[in-house]
Design a protein around this motif. Sequence first.
Motif, PDB file in Angstrom:
ATOM      1  N   SER A  74       0.843  -1.422  -0.001  1.00 33.65           N
ATOM      2  CA  SER A  74      -0.017  -0.089   0.025  1.00 33.65           C
ATOM      3  C   SER A  74       0.836   1.269   0.004  1.00 33.65           C
ATOM      4  O   SER A  74       0.621   2.127  -0.775  1.00 33.65           O
ATOM      5  CB  SER A  74      -0.884  -0.099   1.272  1.00 33.65           C
ATOM      6  OG  SER A  74      -1.583   1.216   1.645  1.00 33.65           O
ATOM      7  N   GLY A  75       1.901   1.242   0.655  1.00 34.02           N
ATOM      8  CA  GLY A  75       2.827   2.361   0.764  1.00 34.02           C
ATOM      9  C   GLY A  75       3.519   2.651  -0.448  1.00 34.02           C
ATOM     10  O   GLY A  75       3.785   3.839  -0.925  1.00 34.02           O
ATOM     11  N   LEU A  76       3.841   1.455  -1.223  1.00 31.07           N
ATOM     12  CA  LEU A  76       4.514   1.694  -2.524  1.00 31.07           C
ATOM     13  C   LEU A  76       3.502   2.433  -3.646  1.00 31.07           C
ATOM     14  O   LEU A  76       3.834   3.242  -4.377  1.00 31.07           O
ATOM     15  CB  LEU A  76       4.660   0.343  -3.078  1.00 31.07           C
ATOM     16  CG  LEU A  76       6.009  -0.646  -2.341  1.00 31.07           C
ATOM     17  CD1 LEU A  76       6.150  -1.793  -3.231  1.00 31.07           C
ATOM     18  CD2 LEU A  76       7.292   0.359  -2.325  1.00 31.07           C
ATOM     19  N   PHE A  77       2.250   1.995  -3.623  1.00 34.30           N
ATOM     20  CA  PHE A  77       1.217   2.689  -4.459  1.00 34.30           C
ATOM     21  C   PHE A  77       1.137   4.118  -3.976  1.00 34.30           C
ATOM     22  O   PHE A  77       0.765   5.042  -4.771  1.00 34.30           O
ATOM     23  CB  PHE A  77      -0.220   1.952  -4.196  1.00 34.30           C
ATOM     24  CG  PHE A  77      -0.334   0.660  -4.952  1.00 34.30           C
ATOM     25  CD1 PHE A  77       0.053   0.678  -6.255  1.00 34.30           C
ATOM     26  CD2 PHE A  77      -0.629  -0.481  -4.238  1.00 34.30           C
ATOM     27  CE1 PHE A  77       0.012  -0.663  -6.926  1.00 34.30           C
ATOM     28  CE2 PHE A  77      -0.655  -1.632  -4.787  1.00 34.30           C
ATOM     29  CZ  PHE A  77      -0.591  -1.816  -6.254  1.00 34.30           C
ATOM     30  N   TRP A  78       1.215   4.689  -2.730  1.00 34.94           N
ATOM     31  CA  TRP A  78       0.960   5.675  -2.273  1.00 34.94           C
ATOM     32  C   TRP A  78       2.128   6.553  -2.750  1.00 34.94           C
ATOM     33  O   TRP A  78       2.088   7.694  -2.978  1.00 34.94           O
ATOM     34  CB  TRP A  78       0.983   5.785  -0.582  1.00 34.94           C
ATOM     35  CG  TRP A  78       1.098   7.116  -0.126  1.00 34.94           C
ATOM     36  CD1 TRP A  78       0.146   7.813   0.278  1.00 34.94           C
ATOM     37  CD2 TRP A  78       2.150   7.980   0.408  1.00 34.94           C
ATOM     38  NE1 TRP A  78       0.301   9.157   0.686  1.00 34.94           N
ATOM     39  CE2 TRP A  78       1.678   9.432   0.466  1.00 34.94           C
ATOM     40  CE3 TRP A  78       3.723   7.796   0.055  1.00 34.94           C
ATOM     41  CZ2 TRP A  78       2.621  10.301   1.081  1.00 34.94           C
ATOM     42  CZ3 TRP A  78       4.389   8.844   0.365  1.00 34.94           C
ATOM     43  CH2 TRP A  78       3.833  10.351   0.857  1.00 34.94           C
ATOM     44  N   ALA A  79       3.317   6.215  -2.950  1.00 36.54           N
ATOM     45  CA  ALA A  79       4.424   7.091  -3.209  1.00 36.54           C
ATOM     46  C   ALA A  79       4.335   7.098  -4.694  1.00 36.54           C
ATOM     47  O   ALA A  79       4.702   8.423  -5.149  1.00 36.54           O
ATOM     48  CB  ALA A  79       5.820   6.079  -3.048  1.00 36.54           C
ATOM     49  N   VAL A  80       3.926   6.517  -5.637  1.00 34.06           N
ATOM     50  CA  VAL A  80       3.703   6.619  -6.864  1.00 34.06           C
ATOM     51  C   VAL A  80       2.580   7.933  -6.921  1.00 34.06           C
ATOM     52  O   VAL A  80       2.494   8.631  -7.820  1.00 34.06           O
ATOM     53  CB  VAL A  80       2.894   5.447  -7.595  1.00 34.06           C
ATOM     54  CG1 VAL A  80       2.611   5.804  -9.102  1.00 34.06           C
ATOM     55  CG2 VAL A  80       4.199   4.407  -7.735  1.00 34.06           C
TER      56      VAL A  80
END
Length: 320
Positions: free
Chosen positions: A71-77
Amino acid sequence: MSILIALIPALAWGSVGIVTTKMGGTAAQGTLGMTFGALVFGLVSLFGYVLPNFGAEFAFNPRIWLVGFVSGLFWAVGTAGQFVAFKKLGVSVGNPLSTAGQIVANALMAAAVLGEWTTAKMWFFGLISIVLVAGGAVLTALPDPKQKKESQAEKTAYASGFTALIISTIGYMMYFVFPNLLSKLGFISEAVRSEPNGSGLAYMTSIVGPQSLGQVIGAFVVVIFFMKEGHQMFEAGTWRNMTTGLVWALGNIFMFISAANPQVGQATATTLSQLGVLVGTFGGIYILGEKKTKRQMVYIVIGAFLVVLGAIMISNLGKL
């Protein structure tokens, strides 16, 4: 009280564009600094709240860590795309357009994939409310047709800004929906998801720590390999934007608490969180001094009214 808590993300997230603009730096530095601030908040919540209240079963659950990290990876994008859009379009334009995309994507995903809209009446009024919110957000970003024509450089900046918003919308959509989607698919058991007493508070607060690690790593990847700004990652603009991350993190934890609350739900929580468009739009104008004509201010006031009306409708769908 549940609805008031669900409005906290709107205040916090609506302030993000204003705070990061005040902090200065590039879009890459804003992204990194924000993740550093979010990491501080995430670790404090993990060791200061989750571990003492729910134990290692939640604080270090490998499945929860995987969900939070991705979820955090998606947020970074999503965040990198949004900051690029803010730089290209301005906060008072980029914020409402980003909001419109997120509302449409998140509400439809929550309703269709997570099954939160269970009757034809809920779908009917839900779709009307989405149209109102999205239409109002777009209206706040309309240019004045009587203004001078844009130069080619301005058109290019707008085109790249809109592309960044599309990427941002996809990233934020997955960041919002992913934790509940994995629960829906059975990767996270109902027993874990509903603790304590069916509120989901343990699961959603446990996500925040590993999510912040995913945000930092995702931000490094985006900044180094896609933004190509690795050489200026640790300059002053990055450290100043840790403040932006702390503001965002406050909204984040209340967003997930609200999404897990059966009295609110994913579709309502994400939609109410996007009322930050009012904070971002008017803050961009009155705090950052972004210029608007009288005609644009009329658009903005009408658009703000539609956003609030649509949000009120969607927050009451559960009563239908």
